[in-house]
Design an enzyme around this catalytic site. Structure first.
Site, short mmCIF file in Angstrom:
data_model
loop_
_atom_site.label_atom_id
_atom_site.label_comp_id
_atom_site.label_asym_id
_atom_site.label_seq_id
_atom_site.Cartn_x
_atom_site.Cartn_y
_atom_site.Cartn_z
N CYS A 65 0.84 -1.09 -0.16
CA CYS A 65 0.04 -0.14 -0.17
C CYS A 65 1.10 1.19 0.02
O CYS A 65 2.04 1.10 -0.52
CB CYS A 65 -1.08 -0.03 1.17
SG CYS A 65 -0.19 0.02 2.69
N ARG A 66 0.41 2.28 0.55
CA ARG A 66 1.26 3.43 0.40
C ARG A 66 2.42 3.60 1.58
O ARG A 66 3.52 3.65 1.31
CB ARG A 66 0.46 4.59 0.72
CG ARG A 66 1.11 6.13 0.84
CD ARG A 66 0.20 7.27 0.92
NE ARG A 66 -0.85 7.22 2.01
CZ ARG A 66 -0.48 7.39 3.41
NH1 ARG A 66 0.79 7.80 3.80
NH2 ARG A 66 -1.24 7.42 4.33
#
Length: 101
Positions: A65-66
């Site tokens: 993810c981020r």
């Protein structure tokens, strides 16, 4: 399992049963993705759970993810759903130094 970037990418490249799973939002994905990743937005609630349930549990999932938070939660969730091999990218795209498309 949480893996540092070098090990995560190296293991993925040497894993014939590997799938990269991107659990970021559409806006985040538009900024660039790791090549070959499939995308399912973590924030899509039941649709996200349904998408996970439809994945092949015999594969090895390299999840990002981020920042590594949502992907870590996704790995735990996938393990509860019967997935045996999930690998979280520590630091996510914020710290990613590998290829993007």
């Amino acid at each position: 399992m949480d893996l540092q970037q070098d090990q995560w990418w190296n293991d993925f490249q040497n894993d014939e049963n590997a799938v990269i799973l991107d659990v970021r939002t559409e806006d985040e994905v538009s900024e660039g993705t790791i090549p070959g990743a499939i995308h399912h937005d973590f924030y899509q609630g039941q649709d996200f759970l349904n998408a996970l349930e439809n994945l092949d549990k015999s594969k090895n999932y390299y999840v990002y993810c981020r920042s590594g938070n949502r992907s870590g939660q996704t790995c735990l969730l996938m393990n509860q759903l019967g997935f045996e091999n999930t690998f979280n990218l520590i630091g996510g795209m914020n710290e990613w130094q590998g290829p993007t498309v």
